[in-house]
Design a protein around this motif. Structure first.
Motif, PDB file in Angstrom:
ATOM      1  N   GLN A  24      41.339  -7.621  23.431  1.00 31.87           N
ATOM      2  CA  GLN A  24      40.828  -6.500  24.212  1.00 31.87           C
ATOM      3  C   GLN A  24      40.742  -5.282  23.307  1.00 31.87           C
ATOM      4  O   GLN A  24      41.495  -5.166  22.347  1.00 31.87           O
ATOM      5  N   GLU A  27      37.630   0.869  26.079  1.00 30.64           N
ATOM      6  CA  GLU A  27      36.251   1.151  26.444  1.00 30.64           C
ATOM      7  C   GLU A  27      35.715   2.260  25.545  1.00 30.64           C
ATOM      8  O   GLU A  27      36.417   3.222  25.241  1.00 30.64           O
ATOM      9  N   HIS A  28      34.482   2.100  25.099  1.00 31.01           N
ATOM     10  CA  HIS A  28      33.847   3.084  24.237  1.00 31.01           C
ATOM     11  C   HIS A  28      32.339   2.976  24.415  1.00 31.01           C
ATOM     12  O   HIS A  28      31.862   2.040  25.047  1.00 31.01           O
ATOM     13  N   SER A  29      31.614   3.922  23.866  1.00 33.68           N
ATOM     14  CA  SER A  29      30.161   3.884  24.016  1.00 33.68           C
ATOM     15  C   SER A  29      29.480   3.962  22.659  1.00 33.68           C
ATOM     16  O   SER A  29      30.036   4.456  21.685  1.00 33.68           O
ATOM     17  N   THR A  44      33.266 -10.847  27.211  1.00 39.83           N
ATOM     18  CA  THR A  44      33.259 -10.225  28.529  1.00 39.83           C
ATOM     19  C   THR A  44      33.349  -8.716  28.374  1.00 39.83           C
ATOM     20  O   THR A  44      34.225  -8.215  27.686  1.00 39.83           O
ATOM     21  N   GLU A  45      32.438  -8.018  29.048  1.00 36.02           N
ATOM     22  CA  GLU A  45      32.394  -6.569  28.994  1.00 36.02           C
ATOM     23  C   GLU A  45      32.565  -6.018  30.401  1.00 36.02           C
ATOM     24  O   GLU A  45      31.950  -6.521  31.353  1.00 36.02           O
ATOM     25  N   ASN A  46      33.406  -4.995  30.540  1.00 34.20           N
ATOM     26  CA  ASN A  46      33.639  -4.348  31.830  1.00 34.20           C
ATOM     27  C   ASN A  46      34.113  -5.329  32.905  1.00 34.20           C
ATOM     28  O   ASN A  46      33.825  -5.154  34.077  1.00 34.20           O
ATOM     29  N   GLU A  47      34.786  -6.362  32.515  1.00 30.10           N
ATOM     30  CA  GLU A  47      35.396  -7.366  33.395  1.00 30.10           C
ATOM     31  C   GLU A  47      34.405  -8.172  34.224  1.00 30.10           C
ATOM     32  O   GLU A  47      34.800  -9.114  34.887  1.00 30.10           O
ATOM     33  N   ASP A  48      33.124  -7.833  34.219  1.00 33.35           N
ATOM     34  CA  ASP A  48      32.186  -8.570  35.065  1.00 33.35           C
ATOM     35  C   ASP A  48      30.870  -8.967  34.388  1.00 33.35           C
ATOM     36  O   ASP A  48      30.029  -9.611  34.990  1.00 33.35           O
ATOM     37  N   GLN A  49      30.705  -8.584  33.136  1.00 36.48           N
ATOM     38  CA  GLN A  49      29.507  -8.976  32.399  1.00 36.48           C
ATOM     39  C   GLN A  49      29.936  -9.981  31.329  1.00 36.48           C
ATOM     40  O   GLN A  49      30.705  -9.634  30.430  1.00 36.48           O
ATOM     41  N   HIS A  50      29.449 -11.205  31.422  1.00 33.82           N
ATOM     42  CA  HIS A  50      29.870 -12.287  30.532  1.00 33.82           C
ATOM     43  C   HIS A  50      28.692 -12.735  29.674  1.00 33.82           C
ATOM     44  O   HIS A  50      27.617 -13.024  30.183  1.00 33.82           O
TER      45      HIS A  50
END
Length: 55
Positions: A24, A27-29, A44-50
């Motif tokens: 892990q 979070e960053h941009s 996995t990004e943001n817990e819901d994008q795989h």
């Protein structure tokens, strides 16, 4: 390994990174761009994008 970088802290960067399973990071941009190529496993990004291998 950094391959390319355009800009300073909030840059457009292209890198090769190997993450251990269950890794892990905060979070960053990347307002200019972000490139990800998954070779093995699932990113996995943001817990819901795989993103599966090959994405």
């Amino acid at each position: 390994m950094m391959l390319d970088r355009i800009g300073a802290e909030k840059a457009c960067a292209t890198s090769i990174v190997v993450f251990a399973a269950k890794s892990q990071f905060p979070e960053h941009s990347h307002p200019l761009c972000e490139e990800v190529l998954v070779l093995i496993g699932t990113f996995t990004e943001n817990e819901d994008q795989h993103y599966l291998a090959g994405w």
